[in-house]
Design a protein around this motif. Sequence first.
Motif, PDB file in Angstrom:
ATOM      1  N   SER A 175      -7.979  -2.638  -1.656  1.00 33.82           N
ATOM      2  CA  SER A 175      -9.015  -2.151  -2.517  1.00 33.82           C
ATOM      3  C   SER A 175      -8.646  -0.804  -2.660  1.00 33.82           C
ATOM      4  N   ASN A 176      -7.687  -0.046  -1.826  1.00 32.44           N
ATOM      5  CA  ASN A 176      -7.582   1.342  -1.656  1.00 32.44           C
ATOM      6  C   ASN A 176      -6.251   1.602  -1.444  1.00 32.44           C
ATOM      7  N   GLY A 219      -6.508   1.069 -13.051  1.00 33.14           N
ATOM      8  CA  GLY A 219      -6.478   2.246 -12.567  1.00 33.14           C
ATOM      9  C   GLY A 219      -6.981   3.218 -13.628  1.00 33.14           C
ATOM     10  N   SER A 233      -5.154  10.067  -9.157  1.00 31.96           N
ATOM     11  CA  SER A 233      -6.245  10.463  -8.103  1.00 31.96           C
ATOM     12  C   SER A 233      -6.111  11.872  -7.648  1.00 31.96           C
ATOM     13  N   ASP A 237      -4.630   0.194  -7.322  1.00 31.22           N
ATOM     14  CA  ASP A 237      -5.754   0.958  -7.098  1.00 31.22           C
ATOM     15  C   ASP A 237      -6.857   0.948  -8.214  1.00 31.22           C
ATOM     16  N   SER A 238      -7.792   1.537  -8.093  1.00 32.56           N
ATOM     17  CA  SER A 238      -8.914   1.615  -9.201  1.00 32.56           C
ATOM     18  C   SER A 238      -8.434   3.137  -9.708  1.00 32.56           C
ATOM     19  N   GLN A 267       0.930  -1.325   0.070  1.00 34.10           N
ATOM     20  CA  GLN A 267       0.012  -0.013  -0.035  1.00 34.10           C
ATOM     21  C   GLN A 267       0.692   1.122  -0.065  1.00 34.10           C
ATOM     22  N   ARG A 305      -1.273  10.635  -6.509  1.00 32.40           N
ATOM     23  CA  ARG A 305      -2.194  11.312  -5.847  1.00 32.40           C
ATOM     24  C   ARG A 305      -1.875  12.653  -5.800  1.00 32.40           C
ATOM     25  N   GLU A 338      -2.420   4.326  -5.457  1.00 29.58           N
ATOM     26  CA  GLU A 338      -2.420   4.937  -6.597  1.00 29.58           C
ATOM     27  C   GLU A 338      -0.976   5.217  -7.035  1.00 29.58           C
TER      28      GLU A 338
END
Length: 451
Positions: free
Chosen positions: A189-190, A245, A227, A222-223, A157, A196, A193
């Motif tokens: 799930s998060n 992403g 971001s 990340d999706s 992460q 960011r 990125e």
Amino acid sequence: MRLFFVPLIAAALVVVPGPPASAAQIRVTSLSALQSALDKANPGDTIALADGSYSAGSTLTIKRSGATSAPVTVTAEHVGKATITGSKTFAFASGVSNVVLQGFKFRNGASLSVPAGASHNRLSRNDFQLTSDGNWVTVNGDDTEVDRNVFQNRTSQGVFLQVLGPSDAMAQRVHVHHNYFYNHQFSGSNGGESIRLGLSNHQSYAAHAVLEYNLFEKADGDSEAISVKSSDNVVRYNTIRDSRGYIVLRHGNRSVVEGNLLFGSGIRFHGNDHKIVNNYVANSGDRAIVFGSGNEADSGPTSKLHDRPDRVTVAYNTVLGSHSVIDGDGGDFKPKDCVVANNIVKGTSGTLVTMPSGSTVKYEGNITFGGTAGIPSRNVDPKLVEDAAGLYRLASGSPAIDAGAGSYSYAAKDFDLQARTGTFDVGADEYFASGATRVPLTKADVGPSAP
């Protein structure tokens, strides 16, 4: 000629005569010699660390500033040939300006930060693959340039690059370009990125950042590959491929997403007064462009909820997918006073544009094909042909030629950066029988070896 003398480490420091302007060219062969040279640096000096691997057990502090036309350059002697390992890294002192840090291979455990108060600095041609979790590079200083770096290979992460700023503002005018973001495989799930730009509690602050000509591959942490959580930014001319992403305007207002080439990726947005123009989005699934859900009408300055899209214009994009190609997430607060205009939306089946009931959207000039439109449009074959780079462009005789409706002057250059003429052509491509054509970015165009 100016000479530097460093006590007790003469064997590690070779001084080379500088140019007539008295700038010094300094070659060092140890980290202690590097720190000593950093402590004495003057505008125009270049300090080069010899090829090799160096374990940093203490922070390498950059305290001395350059000048606008004569930066202090701290560099690997040959790009990618000086590797920093160990538990520490470089640190920019507050107030340091006009310093270029370039050419290093970072394989250490410490994150790199450009602090608030340090301005007009540059991170260039570095290779970041750290051994630590957290955010690898954070930019808090105004007018920082981050170019031609590679950020690669992590499963934890945290983000590759974060742009933030002081607690009550965003870093201003940060320019991120020609970087290669590769292979983020965080399985959560998060929080994985690639870039960011801000945080939820910075969403109301204008940043005026420009993110352009970057390549993202396997941005799967990340999706959100990009971001954006601040206001007044430009995200343009990037290429994303083979990634889960998306480009996501998660918080903030008045940003522009323009001329990006996305393959297997997409664009999602929340907030107000954005312009999504001249993008080429090819997603073999659905939801290539997404009006994000609204959990509140307008986010407060520290809210983490999803802001309803208000007054967002989606115009002159070429959007390819299967079904629900342009989609809306729904939520209690529906998109309001938005525009979907002059897009080519091509799918394979089902309803191509699926906006939540209760949305207030103006539709004009769109061409849909390959399914049920779902909106007022011309449902006709746009006659797209694949070029040598795999991009689907307008063919001669396409009904999209000279078919644009309304006035959208900010879409005046197509995705090839060619000026549109007369009545604009629908979609991201303005038809020219001949002329410059853009191709997706490759690894040759970005990263430490890029032009």
